[in-house]
Design a protein around this motif. Structure first.
Motif, PDB file in Angstrom:
ATOM      1  N   ALA A 154       0.831  -1.205   0.000  1.00  0.00           N
ATOM      2  CA  ALA A 154       0.000   0.000   0.000  1.00  0.00           C
ATOM      3  C   ALA A 154       0.863   1.252   0.000  1.00  0.00           C
ATOM      4  CB  ALA A 154      -0.932  -0.013   1.208  1.00  0.00           C
ATOM      5  N   GLU A 155       1.954   1.227   0.779  1.00  0.00           N
ATOM      6  CA  GLU A 155       2.828   2.393   0.823  1.00  0.00           C
ATOM      7  C   GLU A 155       3.461   2.656  -0.533  1.00  0.00           C
ATOM      8  OE1 GLU A 155       3.313   4.561   3.212  1.00  0.00           O
ATOM      9  OE2 GLU A 155       1.893   3.541   4.528  1.00  0.00           O
ATOM     10  N   MET A 156       3.889   1.610  -1.221  1.00  0.00           N
ATOM     11  CA  MET A 156       4.506   1.801  -2.529  1.00  0.00           C
ATOM     12  C   MET A 156       3.496   2.318  -3.554  1.00  0.00           C
ATOM     13  SD  MET A 156       7.689   1.269  -2.189  1.00  0.00           S
ATOM     14  CE  MET A 156       7.957   1.631  -3.906  1.00  0.00           C
ATOM     15  N   ARG A 157       2.247   1.867  -3.472  1.00  0.00           N
ATOM     16  CA  ARG A 157       1.231   2.369  -4.409  1.00  0.00           C
ATOM     17  C   ARG A 157       0.959   3.840  -4.145  1.00  0.00           C
ATOM     18  NH1 ARG A 157      -0.509  -1.419  -7.608  1.00  0.00           N
ATOM     19  NH2 ARG A 157      -0.471  -3.631  -6.971  1.00  0.00           N
ATOM     20  N   TYR A 176       4.310  -7.167   5.344  1.00  0.00           N
ATOM     21  CA  TYR A 176       4.127  -6.194   6.420  1.00  0.00           C
ATOM     22  C   TYR A 176       5.412  -6.085   7.251  1.00  0.00           C
ATOM     23  CZ  TYR A 176      -0.859  -6.702   5.389  1.00  0.00           C
ATOM     24  OH  TYR A 176      -2.088  -6.724   4.779  1.00  0.00           O
ATOM     25  N   VAL A 177       5.647  -4.880   7.729  1.00  0.00           N
ATOM     26  CA  VAL A 177       6.778  -4.648   8.653  1.00  0.00           C
ATOM     27  C   VAL A 177       6.278  -3.816   9.827  1.00  0.00           C
ATOM     28  CG1 VAL A 177       8.543  -4.763   6.849  1.00  0.00           C
ATOM     29  CG2 VAL A 177       7.522  -2.557   7.442  1.00  0.00           C
ATOM     30  N   GLN A 178       7.042  -3.840  10.906  1.00  0.00           N
ATOM     31  CA  GLN A 178       6.739  -3.027  12.087  1.00  0.00           C
ATOM     32  C   GLN A 178       7.687  -1.843  12.081  1.00  0.00           C
ATOM     33  OE1 GLN A 178       4.357  -4.455  13.954  1.00  0.00           O
ATOM     34  NE2 GLN A 178       4.187  -3.120  15.736  1.00  0.00           N
ATOM     35  N   GLY A 179       7.142  -0.630  12.037  1.00  0.00           N
ATOM     36  CA  GLY A 179       8.017   0.530  11.992  1.00  0.00           C
ATOM     37  C   GLY A 179       7.250   1.828  12.065  1.00  0.00           C
ATOM     38  N   ASP A 180       8.005   2.911  11.961  1.00  0.00           N
ATOM     39  CA  ASP A 180       7.424   4.255  11.944  1.00  0.00           C
ATOM     40  C   ASP A 180       6.984   4.556  10.512  1.00  0.00           C
ATOM     41  OD1 ASP A 180       7.430   7.255  11.616  1.00  0.00           O
ATOM     42  OD2 ASP A 180       7.846   7.133  13.766  1.00  0.00           O
ATOM     43  N   ARG A 181       5.677   4.791  10.333  1.00  0.00           N
ATOM     44  CA  ARG A 181       5.134   4.940   8.978  1.00  0.00           C
ATOM     45  C   ARG A 181       5.791   6.094   8.230  1.00  0.00           C
ATOM     46  NH1 ARG A 181       0.672   2.743   7.088  1.00  0.00           N
ATOM     47  NH2 ARG A 181      -0.082   2.318   9.202  1.00  0.00           N
ATOM     48  N   LEU A 182       5.941   7.245   8.862  1.00  0.00           N
ATOM     49  CA  LEU A 182       6.499   8.411   8.174  1.00  0.00           C
ATOM     50  C   LEU A 182       7.960   8.186   7.803  1.00  0.00           C
ATOM     51  CD1 LEU A 182       4.912  11.345  10.234  1.00  0.00           C
ATOM     52  CD2 LEU A 182       4.212  10.451   8.008  1.00  0.00           C
ATOM     53  N   LEU A 217      11.631   5.021   1.566  1.00  0.00           N
ATOM     54  CA  LEU A 217      11.217   4.502   0.261  1.00  0.00           C
ATOM     55  C   LEU A 217      11.099   5.619  -0.762  1.00  0.00           C
ATOM     56  CD1 LEU A 217       8.499   1.933   1.432  1.00  0.00           C
ATOM     57  CD2 LEU A 217      10.863   1.472   0.774  1.00  0.00           C
ATOM     58  N   SER A 218      10.637   6.768  -0.298  1.00  0.00           N
ATOM     59  CA  SER A 218      10.505   7.911  -1.201  1.00  0.00           C
ATOM     60  C   SER A 218      11.862   8.366  -1.722  1.00  0.00           C
ATOM     61  CB  SER A 218       9.798   9.056  -0.466  1.00  0.00           C
ATOM     62  OG  SER A 218       9.798  10.227  -1.251  1.00  0.00           O
ATOM     63  N   ASN A 219      12.858   8.415  -0.855  1.00  0.00           N
ATOM     64  CA  ASN A 219      14.192   8.845  -1.283  1.00  0.00           C
ATOM     65  C   ASN A 219      14.789   7.882  -2.298  1.00  0.00           C
ATOM     66  OD1 ASN A 219      13.986  10.999   0.447  1.00  0.00           O
ATOM     67  ND2 ASN A 219      15.335  10.164   2.020  1.00  0.00           N
ATOM     68  N   ILE A 224      17.411   5.571   8.341  1.00  0.00           N
ATOM     69  CA  ILE A 224      16.070   5.107   8.726  1.00  0.00           C
ATOM     70  C   ILE A 224      16.009   3.585   8.731  1.00  0.00           C
ATOM     71  CG2 ILE A 224      13.657   5.033   7.991  1.00  0.00           C
ATOM     72  CD1 ILE A 224      13.991   7.898   6.972  1.00  0.00           C
ATOM     73  N   VAL A 225      16.541   2.960   7.688  1.00  0.00           N
ATOM     74  CA  VAL A 225      16.508   1.503   7.600  1.00  0.00           C
ATOM     75  C   VAL A 225      17.275   0.880   8.771  1.00  0.00           C
ATOM     76  CG1 VAL A 225      17.261  -0.479   6.239  1.00  0.00           C
ATOM     77  CG2 VAL A 225      16.164   1.459   5.110  1.00  0.00           C
ATOM     78  N   GLU A 226      18.459   1.399   9.083  1.00  0.00           N
ATOM     79  CA  GLU A 226      19.253   0.846  10.182  1.00  0.00           C
ATOM     80  C   GLU A 226      18.595   1.103  11.530  1.00  0.00           C
ATOM     81  OE1 GLU A 226      23.123   2.504   9.695  1.00  0.00           O
ATOM     82  OE2 GLU A 226      23.710   1.082   8.120  1.00  0.00           O
ATOM     83  N   ALA A 227      17.875   2.249  11.670  1.00  0.00           N
ATOM     84  CA  ALA A 227      17.162   2.515  12.917  1.00  0.00           C
ATOM     85  C   ALA A 227      16.040   1.509  13.139  1.00  0.00           C
ATOM     86  CB  ALA A 227      16.597   3.939  12.904  1.00  0.00           C
ATOM     87  N   HIS A 228      15.556   0.869  12.073  1.00  0.00           N
ATOM     88  CA  HIS A 228      14.510  -0.150  12.179  1.00  0.00           C
ATOM     89  C   HIS A 228      15.096  -1.569  12.193  1.00  0.00           C
ATOM     90  CE1 HIS A 228      11.936   3.241  11.100  1.00  0.00           C
ATOM     91  NE2 HIS A 228      10.895   2.516  11.495  1.00  0.00           N
TER      92      HIS A 228
END
Length: 468
Positions: free
Chosen positions: A325-328, A353-359, A365-367, A440-444
């Motif tokens: 959904a996020e990618m769409r 699905y993953v567990q994380g901070d949505r923003l 992913l946006s970057n 962000i990825v490493e923080a998750h």
């Protein structure tokens, strides 16, 4: 104020000095005890010899011996033992003989008789300022006078032995004191000399300045006990050098990136003020300046975000995220820009699905997606593939484009990194997008990697997956 701990030299000197002192005192005590036991054994041997002579004399007494004969016989019975004194009485307590000047009769009455004279059975007492060692024992004599029981008390003066032991103790204390002082001084000198490598290392460390972080200690030139310390120090300096170089490069990159918009603002303002202009012209200048301000504000915001990531201050608010959904949603957001660049976006794979901070996840992913759009040639397609295996969610972003040389792949996630240092960045970005995505990825608890071939460049993001 906390008390400063004692130095290692003082601690080692005191500890070793205490051990040496204890050893010397123990050794001296053992020697003194050995000498004392030797003297006691000598006295016991002498007393036993006197007793044997007296027993023999008692066994050979004539039946009709007068008191004068007994006195003369016992007075001459013992020869060669001038320090020995003895007292003989009958079984009824009648004195038969007593050495001149001795008072062994009272000792014979109050002392418990022993079976045999030995180190354990002899006793010590003082009489008229003189110290004696002796014992009392009963003996039987089958003489011509008939079988009788006698009491024999023997003693020998030990003042000479005691004076020798006292002088030996004094001498021993003096020798022990001098030996301890010499040992402590030698220990301090040895410890001080043993700490010379530490002082040398300290001088080398003290000489390392901020412009000399390339200097390293030589582990093979230090004692074995300091090898681990020197290796750890070198590793620390290596980390500091790396951080210092990255900080210096980061500062230079910040100055370079900020110089361009500031120069643009200054130039546009000077041009606007060079002559009178219409309101529309001033408005165009302000709009242009606003774009530069927005670019600088975004850059400052990105740098603050990375500073928080470096100091582990990012606190993700964990929720369950549907990556499909996020990618769409991102496809919808970047659709107009991709269409303008004639680039197609394609999503495939399974729903994960993953567990994380949505923003934060959306920003990472946006970057990555915007970077792919920026470098994809017109008429080509960006493929986003979603996969999951062994509780790991994987997002692959593949796009055709210029090949990234292998030596640059590991560095494209660094801040402001340029593969071509002479190339100026476009206004589209400041070169912090991939660095933010990595943070962000490493923080998750995930990992981001890049690979590039002549066919496509691929960014692979791995995050811990959760169930549906």
């Amino acid at each position: 104020m906390a008390r400063r701990p004692a130095s290692l030299a003082v601690r080692l000197t005191v500890s070793i000095g205490a051990v040496i002192t204890f050893v010397l005192l123990t050794f001296g005590w053992m020697i003194e005890r050995s000498i004392n036991e030797h003297f006691i054994q000598q006295d016991v041997d002498e007393l036993n010899a006197v007793v044997q002579v007296l027993q023999h004399t008692l066994a050979t007494l004539p039946q009709n011996a007068t008191p004068e004969d007994l006195k003369e016989r016992f007075a001459t019975a013992v020869s060669g033992h001038h320090n020995a004194q003895y007292y003989i009485s009958s079984g009824t307590g009648v004195q038969i003989y007593a050495s001149p000047g001795s008072d062994l009769g009272r000792f014979a009455k109050i002392s418990r008789p022993v079976q045999k004279i030995s180190i354990e059975t002899v006793g010590t007492w003082q009489d008229h300022g003189e110290t004696f060692r002796g014992a009392v024992l009963h003996t039987t004599s089958d003489s011509t006078a008939g079988e009788k029981i006698f009491t024999i008390a023997v003693a020998t003066g030990i003042n000479f032995h005691l004076h020798y032991l006292e002088s030996f103790r004094t001498y021993l204390r003096l020798i022990t004191t001098v030996a301890c002082l010499i040992a402590i001084l030698a220990t301090w000198l040895a410890v001080h000399q043993g700490h010379a490598p530490i002082r040398r290392i300290s001088r080398e460390i003290r000489n390392i300045k901020s412009d000399q972080l390339h200097i390293r200690l030589e582990p093979h030139t230090v004692p074995a006990e300091l090898v681990e310390l020197s290796i750890s120090f070198n590793e620390m300096i290596e980390r500091l050098e790396d951080v210092f170089q990255r900080l210096s490069g980061f500062s230079a990159d910040i100055a370079h990136e900020l110089r361009t918009p500031i120069t643009n603002l200054k130039t546009q303002t000077e041009v606007a003020l060079s002559q009178s202009r219409s309101i529309e012209q001033y408005r165009e200048v302000l709009y242009s300046n606003l774009e530069e301000y927005e670019r600088m504000a975004k850059m400052v915001g990105d740098m603050l975000f990375l500073a928080q990531a470096d100091n582990n201050l990012l606190k993700p608010e964990l929720v369950k995220i549907d990556l499909e959904a996020e990618m769409r949603n991102l496809f919808d957001y970047f659709g107009a820009w991709a269409e303008e660049r004639e680039v197609d976006l394609k999503l495939s794979g399974e729903q994960i699905y993953v567990q994380g901070d949505r923003l934060m996840i959306r920003r990472a992913l946006s970057n990555v997606l915007s970077n792919a759009i920026r470098y994809t040639p017109a008429g080509h397609t960006i493929n986003v593939i979603l996969e999951s295996s062994e509780k790991v969610a994987t997002i692959r972003v593949k796009n055709p484009g210029p090949v990234i040389p292998a030596e640059h792949l590991d560095r494209i996630f660094e801040r402001f990194y340029r593969m071509d240092a002479s190339r100026q960045r476009s206004i589209e970005g400041a070169g912090l997008g991939l660095a933010i995505a990595k943070s962000i990825v490493e923080a998750h608890g995930g990992k981001i990697q890049a690979s590039s071939t002549s066919e496509a460049t691929e960014f692979k993001i791995s995050l811990p997956a959760v169930g549906c």
